[in-house]
Motif scaffolding. Structure first.
Motif, PDB file in Angstrom:
ATOM      1  N   ARG A 141      -6.476   4.261  10.817  1.00 51.86           N
ATOM      2  CA  ARG A 141      -5.321   5.021  11.329  1.00 51.86           C
ATOM      3  C   ARG A 141      -4.025   4.242  11.109  1.00 51.86           C
ATOM      4  O   ARG A 141      -3.010   4.798  10.697  1.00 51.86           O
ATOM      5  CB  ARG A 141      -5.533   5.320  12.814  1.00 51.86           C
ATOM      6  N   ALA A 142      -4.065   2.941  11.392  1.00 54.84           N
ATOM      7  CA  ALA A 142      -2.884   2.107  11.167  1.00 54.84           C
ATOM      8  C   ALA A 142      -2.531   2.050   9.685  1.00 54.84           C
ATOM      9  O   ALA A 142      -1.350   2.074   9.320  1.00 54.84           O
ATOM     10  CB  ALA A 142      -3.124   0.697  11.711  1.00 54.84           C
ATOM     11  N   ALA A 143      -3.539   2.004   8.830  1.00 50.89           N
ATOM     12  CA  ALA A 143      -3.285   1.998   7.378  1.00 50.89           C
ATOM     13  C   ALA A 143      -2.612   3.292   6.946  1.00 50.89           C
ATOM     14  O   ALA A 143      -1.679   3.277   6.135  1.00 50.89           O
ATOM     15  CB  ALA A 143      -4.590   1.787   6.619  1.00 50.89           C
ATOM     16  N   LEU A 144      -3.053   4.408   7.490  1.00 49.85           N
ATOM     17  CA  LEU A 144      -2.425   5.696   7.159  1.00 49.85           C
ATOM     18  C   LEU A 144      -0.984   5.733   7.658  1.00 49.85           C
ATOM     19  O   LEU A 144      -0.081   6.165   6.932  1.00 49.85           O
ATOM     20  CB  LEU A 144      -3.222   6.857   7.745  1.00 49.85           C
ATOM     21  N   LEU A 145      -0.763   5.282   8.867  1.00 55.04           N
ATOM     22  CA  LEU A 145       0.607   5.246   9.394  1.00 55.04           C
ATOM     23  C   LEU A 145       1.487   4.323   8.542  1.00 55.04           C
ATOM     24  O   LEU A 145       2.668   4.604   8.316  1.00 55.04           O
ATOM     25  CB  LEU A 145       0.606   4.787  10.852  1.00 55.04           C
ATOM     26  N   HIS A 146       0.908   3.246   8.060  1.00 53.14           N
ATOM     27  CA  HIS A 146       1.659   2.297   7.235  1.00 53.14           C
ATOM     28  C   HIS A 146       2.077   2.931   5.909  1.00 53.14           C
ATOM     29  O   HIS A 146       3.243   2.850   5.519  1.00 53.14           O
ATOM     30  CB  HIS A 146       0.819   1.043   6.984  1.00 53.14           C
ATOM     31  N   VAL A 147       1.140   3.571   5.205  1.00 52.45           N
ATOM     32  CA  VAL A 147       1.481   4.128   3.896  1.00 52.45           C
ATOM     33  C   VAL A 147       2.378   5.346   3.996  1.00 52.45           C
ATOM     34  O   VAL A 147       3.080   5.671   3.037  1.00 52.45           O
ATOM     35  CB  VAL A 147       0.235   4.453   3.038  1.00 52.45           C
ATOM     36  N   THR A 148       2.383   6.020   5.152  1.00 53.94           N
ATOM     37  CA  THR A 148       3.284   7.159   5.319  1.00 53.94           C
ATOM     38  C   THR A 148       4.626   6.740   5.907  1.00 53.94           C
ATOM     39  O   THR A 148       5.515   7.570   6.072  1.00 53.94           O
ATOM     40  CB  THR A 148       2.650   8.243   6.220  1.00 53.94           C
ATOM     41  N   GLY A 149       4.759   5.456   6.248  1.00 58.78           N
ATOM     42  CA  GLY A 149       6.021   4.956   6.779  1.00 58.78           C
ATOM     43  C   GLY A 149       6.249   5.286   8.245  1.00 58.78           C
ATOM     44  O   GLY A 149       7.379   5.229   8.721  1.00 58.78           O
ATOM     45  N   GLU A 150       5.200   5.630   8.971  1.00 62.25           N
ATOM     46  CA  GLU A 150       5.337   6.036  10.364  1.00 62.25           C
ATOM     47  C   GLU A 150       4.804   5.011  11.347  1.00 62.25           C
ATOM     48  O   GLU A 150       4.759   5.267  12.557  1.00 62.25           O
ATOM     49  CB  GLU A 150       4.592   7.358  10.575  1.00 62.25           C
ATOM     50  N   LEU A 151       4.406   3.847  10.871  1.00 62.95           N
ATOM     51  CA  LEU A 151       3.764   2.859  11.734  1.00 62.95           C
ATOM     52  C   LEU A 151       4.698   2.357  12.832  1.00 62.95           C
ATOM     53  O   LEU A 151       4.318   2.317  14.005  1.00 62.95           O
ATOM     54  CB  LEU A 151       3.246   1.680  10.913  1.00 62.95           C
ATOM     55  N   ALA A 154       7.411   3.745  14.090  1.00 67.64           N
ATOM     56  CA  ALA A 154       7.742   4.819  15.039  1.00 67.64           C
ATOM     57  C   ALA A 154       6.560   5.097  15.959  1.00 67.64           C
ATOM     58  O   ALA A 154       6.744   5.325  17.166  1.00 67.64           O
ATOM     59  CB  ALA A 154       8.136   6.084  14.280  1.00 67.64           C
ATOM     60  N   ALA A 155       5.347   5.061  15.421  1.00 65.96           N
ATOM     61  CA  ALA A 155       4.159   5.312  16.249  1.00 65.96           C
ATOM     62  C   ALA A 155       3.966   4.216  17.294  1.00 65.96           C
ATOM     63  O   ALA A 155       3.415   4.461  18.362  1.00 65.96           O
ATOM     64  CB  ALA A 155       2.917   5.416  15.370  1.00 65.96           C
ATOM     65  N   ARG A 156       4.426   3.021  16.983  1.00 66.55           N
ATOM     66  CA  ARG A 156       4.304   1.897  17.915  1.00 66.55           C
ATOM     67  C   ARG A 156       5.566   1.724  18.767  1.00 66.55           C
ATOM     68  O   ARG A 156       5.696   0.769  19.504  1.00 66.55           O
ATOM     69  CB  ARG A 156       4.051   0.589  17.149  1.00 66.55           C
ATOM     70  N   HIS A 157       6.507   2.668  18.622  1.00 67.25           N
ATOM     71  CA  HIS A 157       7.768   2.659  19.373  1.00 67.25           C
ATOM     72  C   HIS A 157       8.543   1.355  19.116  1.00 67.25           C
ATOM     73  O   HIS A 157       9.070   0.742  20.041  1.00 67.25           O
ATOM     74  CB  HIS A 157       7.532   2.876  20.862  1.00 67.25           C
ATOM     75  N   ILE A 158       8.603   0.969  17.848  1.00 65.41           N
ATOM     76  CA  ILE A 158       9.331  -0.240  17.448  1.00 65.41           C
ATOM     77  C   ILE A 158      10.561   0.195  16.670  1.00 65.41           C
ATOM     78  O   ILE A 158      10.481   0.994  15.745  1.00 65.41           O
ATOM     79  CB  ILE A 158       8.450  -1.152  16.568  1.00 65.41           C
TER      80      ILE A 158
END
Length: 146
Positions: free
Chosen positions: A125-135, A137-141
């Motif tokens: 899931r983290a890898a998918l968020l990373h490649v889509t550029g949403e990591l 935002a998903a971690r509220h950073i």
């Protein structure tokens, strides 16, 4: 231009070639610039294809990890059911404490396998968020540019 002589007469011939305007060579800087633009567009297309391939791979990875979590949860449930049956058999006097211990070991192994599957799912899931550029935002950073 060529000079020829026929029966004492002098003739002069001139050959002219007329080229269409499209056949004229373009100035070198224009050709170089067009070549650069074509190369840049090709590189952009290549990068887009690479990103799409990474996203597809990440989606497949997350889907596979999700299936592994479901399978591990089912296996754990079956191991727990098997332990419950073995404990009832032990209480009825038709099983040994060794058989109960083996079932307990199977439950512990199934729980570890399920946790490993959950970890793999979270990594996917983290890898998918990373490649889509949403990591982030998903971690509220939030990142501030200076």
């Amino acid at each position: 231009m060529a000079a020829t002589s026929l029966r004492g007469e002098e003739r002069i011939g001139l050959a002219l070639a007329v080229l269409p305007a499209t056949a004229l060579a373009q100035p070198a800087p224009t050709q170089v610039e067009r070549s650069r633009v074509r190369m840049a567009r090709a590189r952009i297309d290549q990068l887009v294809q690479e990103v799409l391939a990474e996203v597809r791979a990440a989606v497949r990875g997350q889907a596979t990890a999700g299936l592994q979590v479901a399978a591990a949860a089912r296996f754990r449930q079956l191991a727990e059911d098997s332990l419950a049956v073995e404990e009832r058999k032990f209480l009825a006097g038709t099983s040994s404490n060794l058989a109960v211990a083996e079932r307990q070991d199977a439950v512990a192994s199934a729980q570890l396998a399920e946790l490993a599957a959950l970890l793999d799912y979270n990594k996917a899931r983290a890898a998918l968020l990373h490649v889509t550029g949403e990591l982030l935002a998903a971690r509220h950073i939030e990142v501030e540019a200076r």
